[in-house]
Design an enzyme around this catalytic site. Structure first.
Site, mmCIF file in Angstrom:
data_model
loop_
_atom_site.group_PDB
_atom_site.id
_atom_site.type_symbol
_atom_site.label_atom_id
_atom_site.label_comp_id
_atom_site.label_asym_id
_atom_site.label_seq_id
_atom_site.Cartn_x
_atom_site.Cartn_y
_atom_site.Cartn_z
ATOM 1 N N TRP A 4 -1.092 -4.218 -25.081
ATOM 2 C CA TRP A 4 -1.029 -3.043 -24.198
ATOM 3 C C TRP A 4 -2.393 -2.374 -24.109
ATOM 4 O O TRP A 4 -2.828 -1.965 -23.034
ATOM 5 C CB TRP A 4 0.026 -2.058 -24.718
ATOM 6 C CG TRP A 4 0.227 -0.863 -23.842
ATOM 7 C CD1 TRP A 4 0.994 -0.779 -22.721
ATOM 8 C CD2 TRP A 4 -0.368 0.434 -24.018
ATOM 9 N NE1 TRP A 4 0.929 0.488 -22.184
ATOM 10 C CE2 TRP A 4 0.092 1.246 -22.954
ATOM 11 C CE3 TRP A 4 -1.230 0.970 -24.965
ATOM 12 C CZ2 TRP A 4 -0.288 2.570 -22.825
ATOM 13 C CZ3 TRP A 4 -1.611 2.296 -24.840
ATOM 14 C CH2 TRP A 4 -1.143 3.090 -23.775
ATOM 15 N N PHE B 29 2.365 0.282 -31.234
ATOM 16 C CA PHE B 29 2.174 1.635 -30.717
ATOM 17 C C PHE B 29 1.126 2.323 -31.587
ATOM 18 O O PHE B 29 1.027 2.045 -32.795
ATOM 19 C CB PHE B 29 3.483 2.424 -30.738
ATOM 20 C CG PHE B 29 4.398 2.148 -29.571
ATOM 21 C CD1 PHE B 29 4.696 3.148 -28.658
ATOM 22 C CD2 PHE B 29 4.964 0.899 -29.385
ATOM 23 C CE1 PHE B 29 5.537 2.909 -27.575
ATOM 24 C CE2 PHE B 29 5.801 0.649 -28.309
ATOM 25 C CZ PHE B 29 6.091 1.653 -27.395
ATOM 26 N N LYS C 26 14.508 4.260 -15.026
ATOM 27 C CA LYS C 26 14.054 3.136 -15.852
ATOM 28 C C LYS C 26 12.611 2.759 -15.565
ATOM 29 O O LYS C 26 11.860 2.339 -16.429
ATOM 30 C CB LYS C 26 14.966 1.927 -15.629
ATOM 31 C CG LYS C 26 14.624 0.719 -16.499
ATOM 32 C CD LYS C 26 15.637 -0.399 -16.274
ATOM 33 C CE LYS C 26 15.322 -1.615 -17.156
ATOM 34 N NZ LYS C 26 14.070 -2.280 -16.771
ATOM 35 N N ARG D 46 11.437 -11.535 -13.500
ATOM 36 C CA ARG D 46 12.274 -11.094 -12.387
ATOM 37 C C ARG D 46 11.538 -10.092 -11.513
ATOM 38 O O ARG D 46 10.562 -9.466 -11.927
ATOM 39 C CB ARG D 46 13.554 -10.443 -12.907
ATOM 40 C CG ARG D 46 14.500 -11.387 -13.615
ATOM 41 C CD ARG D 46 15.721 -10.649 -14.140
ATOM 42 N NE ARG D 46 15.367 -9.695 -15.183
ATOM 43 C CZ ARG D 46 16.180 -8.761 -15.653
ATOM 44 N NH1 ARG D 46 17.408 -8.641 -15.145
ATOM 45 N NH2 ARG D 46 15.800 -7.938 -16.609
ATOM 46 N N PHE E 273 17.379 -7.286 -21.137
ATOM 47 C CA PHE E 273 17.938 -6.545 -22.265
ATOM 48 C C PHE E 273 17.648 -7.248 -23.593
ATOM 49 O O PHE E 273 16.722 -8.042 -23.699
ATOM 50 C CB PHE E 273 19.433 -6.294 -22.072
ATOM 51 C CG PHE E 273 19.755 -5.393 -20.912
ATOM 52 C CD1 PHE E 273 18.984 -4.274 -20.634
ATOM 53 C CD2 PHE E 273 20.829 -5.665 -20.065
ATOM 54 C CE1 PHE E 273 19.287 -3.437 -19.574
ATOM 55 C CE2 PHE E 273 21.128 -4.832 -19.000
ATOM 56 C CZ PHE E 273 20.346 -3.722 -18.750
ATOM 57 N N LYS F 73 9.232 -5.635 -23.632
ATOM 58 C CA LYS F 73 9.472 -7.078 -23.490
ATOM 59 C C LYS F 73 8.630 -7.696 -22.371
ATOM 60 O O LYS F 73 7.988 -8.725 -22.566
ATOM 61 C CB LYS F 73 10.970 -7.304 -23.243
ATOM 62 C CG LYS F 73 11.379 -8.765 -23.219
ATOM 63 C CD LYS F 73 12.879 -8.932 -23.309
ATOM 64 C CE LYS F 73 13.614 -8.573 -22.043
ATOM 65 N NZ LYS F 73 13.983 -7.232 -21.813
ATOM 66 N N THR G 247 5.917 -6.408 -21.001
ATOM 67 C CA THR G 247 4.519 -6.265 -21.384
ATOM 68 C C THR G 247 4.103 -7.390 -22.333
ATOM 69 O O THR G 247 3.016 -7.962 -22.203
ATOM 70 C CB THR G 247 4.297 -4.894 -22.053
ATOM 71 O OG1 THR G 247 4.748 -3.872 -21.170
ATOM 72 C CG2 THR G 247 2.838 -4.665 -22.370
ATOM 73 N N ALA H 9 21.425 -7.827 -15.634
ATOM 74 C CA ALA H 9 21.558 -8.459 -16.944
ATOM 75 C C ALA H 9 22.881 -8.134 -17.626
ATOM 76 O O ALA H 9 23.164 -8.670 -18.687
ATOM 77 C CB ALA H 9 20.395 -8.046 -17.840
#
Length: 558
Positions: free
Chosen positions: A411, A383, A107, A96, A303, A73, A75, A275
């Site tokens: 990415w 991906f 994480k 954030r 999230f 998210k 990225t 969150a």
């Protein structure tokens, strides 16, 4: 083509002086307070002078329910912001700040990845400009003043059994979840049970992210309930005399932080509320500042959309008077496979049927987001193992939901991989199709608000709570808090309260086991299922691999 690790890409970035980044948004050097050469805070007086300017377009990036397969998210947020800059738009990003706890746990950080990152990545994921330390200090100052007030006579007649203000630490430490303080004799005060939460779960953090300015910040800090008397009447932070000193500690932390992406798009990185227990969005002051300075502002919420987007709409937008123009919903083929029943070890094999089954989760989020009156675009975060058939399956499914899906390769390729998405998002945002409205009105009773979220967003059969909880909600309504929105605290991994129930479950029950009043932040927290406000470290935390090498560079951070 292989892509280097995030930290190597970030370290090799050709960063521009922060004054040049500020100039892109017409922020003069006199209005920047530099922290080194590549980051700065934006002066509060400059922000105050922007109120008469029109707002740019507000774009929210959210996602399907997170899985171990990854969604990307942040990225995608960075990639979209860079994509808008690439097509000639004046864009800014708002996200954030990262907490130290997840960084040293499992994480990881929160600066994007690959060629879609915000830099300086290492500083952002460590101490940055000290905002979290200031919040920790302000929170714990209040805790110390409460115990000091009790020690010197307890003028407010606080019931020691009903002190609800705990201490905080920006670290995962399960040993501190439940503690006893003031042991060691008369001179150390009165022993009582308490504990620690992680800093991002502090109401001070939520307040900093919702306050409009320093005056509003001080008022909200004073409104925080810290304890109750024997007659159950609340004791506020202002009753302890802590609100002024807390505001002083937070004076600099209140100013938004300005940094840049790898492609030099301006990025405001400010605040980081949990969150689950809070609303999971960056600060209102950063978002509003960006909207006055840029034509397009890309932000994200924590999230999946059932938690982050709902709270962004029903808490942040409601309280700040914001109206989003477009929503980008991030999904990956890998995550959809997991929602379709494929185990993590088997995600590499093509499985169109599992992707199609998993799209039920994506479809639920599309439906929910449309219910807020905002156009939705799906971003398929690519991906390398994704096959053409799997991607086509997602695009066909999304088209059947009355939306469109764009394959994004940011990415690996940076803004070149989001050019099509950025072009379409700008068209939609400029089209004026959004007719945003929160899920429920302010005047709806608190329990009915909880039921509304449970039924319309989670698609539950019902929400349940014992009589004690419902009576507490009625009492808060009688005290004048009935107009507040509700902040649902539940697992992020499922629409239900069972983290193992993937896909798009229906007809389940949402049990509310506790409610908390965040009077200063301005919402009522409904805790559903098991939610930790002080995480623990895994068996092998990331901290075991983080070190300085012989050249003095950080290794193992990512």
């Amino acid at each position: 083509m292989a892509v280097k690790p995030d930290i190597e890409i970030a370290r090799e970035a050709s960063k521009r002086p922060i004054q040049e980044i500020g100039a892109k948004l017409d922020i003069g050097p006199d209005h920047l307070l530099p922290y080194g050469h590549d980051k700065a805070k934006v002066d509060q007086r400059f922000i105050s002078g922007l109120s008469d300017r029109p707002n740019g377009r507000l774009i929210l990036v959210t996602a399907i329910n997170p899985t171990p397969a990854g969604e990307g998210k942040t990225t995608t947020t960075v990639g979209l912001g860079d994509g808008l800059s690439r097509i000639g738009k004046k864009a800014a990003i708002c996200i954030r700040e990262a907490s130290l706890g997840p960084n040293f746990g499992m994480k990881g950080g929160a600066a994007g990845g690959g060629h879609a990152q915000i830099v300086p990545m290492e500083e952002m994921n460590l101490h940055f400009t000290g905002d979290f330390h200031a919040i920790t200090s302000a929170h714990n100052l209040l805790a110390a003043m409460i115990d000091n007030h009790i020690y010197w006579g307890n003028e407010q007649e606080i019931d020691l059994r009903r002190v609800v203000w705990r201490r905080v630490l920006d670290m995962n430490d399960r040993a501190l979840r439940d503690t006893v303080t003031s042991l060691g004799g008369v001179s150390n005060g009165f022993p009582r049970e308490t504990g620690f939460d992680i800093t991002v779960a502090s109401e001070v953090m939520a307040i900093l992210c919702l306050a409009e300015d320093l005056a509003d910040l001080e008022r909200r800090l004073g409104d925080m309930i810290v304890a109750y008397r024997r007659d159950h009447s609340p004791v506020f932070a202002r009753d302890i005399g802590a609100d002024g000193a807390m505001t002083v500690l937070l004076k600099d932390a209140m100013m938004p932080n300005l940094v840049q992406t790898l492609e030099h798009t301006p990025a405001f990185v400010h605040g980081g509320p949990f969150a689950n227990i809070a609303h999971g969005c960056n600060s209102v002051i950063a978002t509003k500042t960006a909207l006055k300075l840029a034509d397009y502002v890309v932000t994200e919420a924590g999230f999946g959309a059932d938690l982050g987007a709902e709270k962004f709409f029903d808490i942040k937008c409601r309280k700040a008077g914001l109206s989003p123009d477009c929503v980008v919903l991030v999904a990956t083929v890998r995550a959809l496979k997991m929602n379709g029943g494929v185990g993590k070890d088997d995600l590499g094999a093509e499985n169109v049927e599992a992707v199609t089954r998993g799209c039920a989760n994506l479809g639920r989020h599309i439906h929910n987001l449309k219910g807020f009156g905002v156009p939705v675009v799906v971003a398929i975060n690519h991906f390398t193992g994704d096959t053409e058939a799997e991607i086509a399956a997602v695009q066909d499914y999304v088209a059947g939901q009355g939306a469109e899906a764009h394959l994004c390769t940011h990415w690996a390729k940076g803004s070149a991989g989001t050019e099509a998405l950025a072009t379409r998002v700008a068209e939609i945002a400029d089209g004026g199709a959004a007719q945003f409205a929160p899920l429920y009105p302010d005047e709806m009773p608190l329990w009915q608000k909880i039921e509304t979220v449970a039924e319309r967003i989670y698609h539950a059969h019902e929400a349940t709570a014992d009589t004690r909880i419902r009576e507490q909600l009625h009492q808060w309504e009688a005290q004048g808090y009935g107009h507040l929105p509700v902040c649902m605290a539940k697992t992020q991994y499922s629409f239900s309260t069972d983290p193992n129930l993937r896909g798009a479950p229906e007809g389940h029950v949402v049990p509310v086991r506790e409610v908390r009043l965040s009077a200063g932040a301005g919402f009522v927290v409904a805790i559903c299922g098991e939610i930790m406000t002080m995480p623990g470290l895994p068996r092998h935390p990331a901290a075991e691999k983080i070190r300085l090498n012989a050249a003095g560079d950080i290794e193992g951070l990512f």
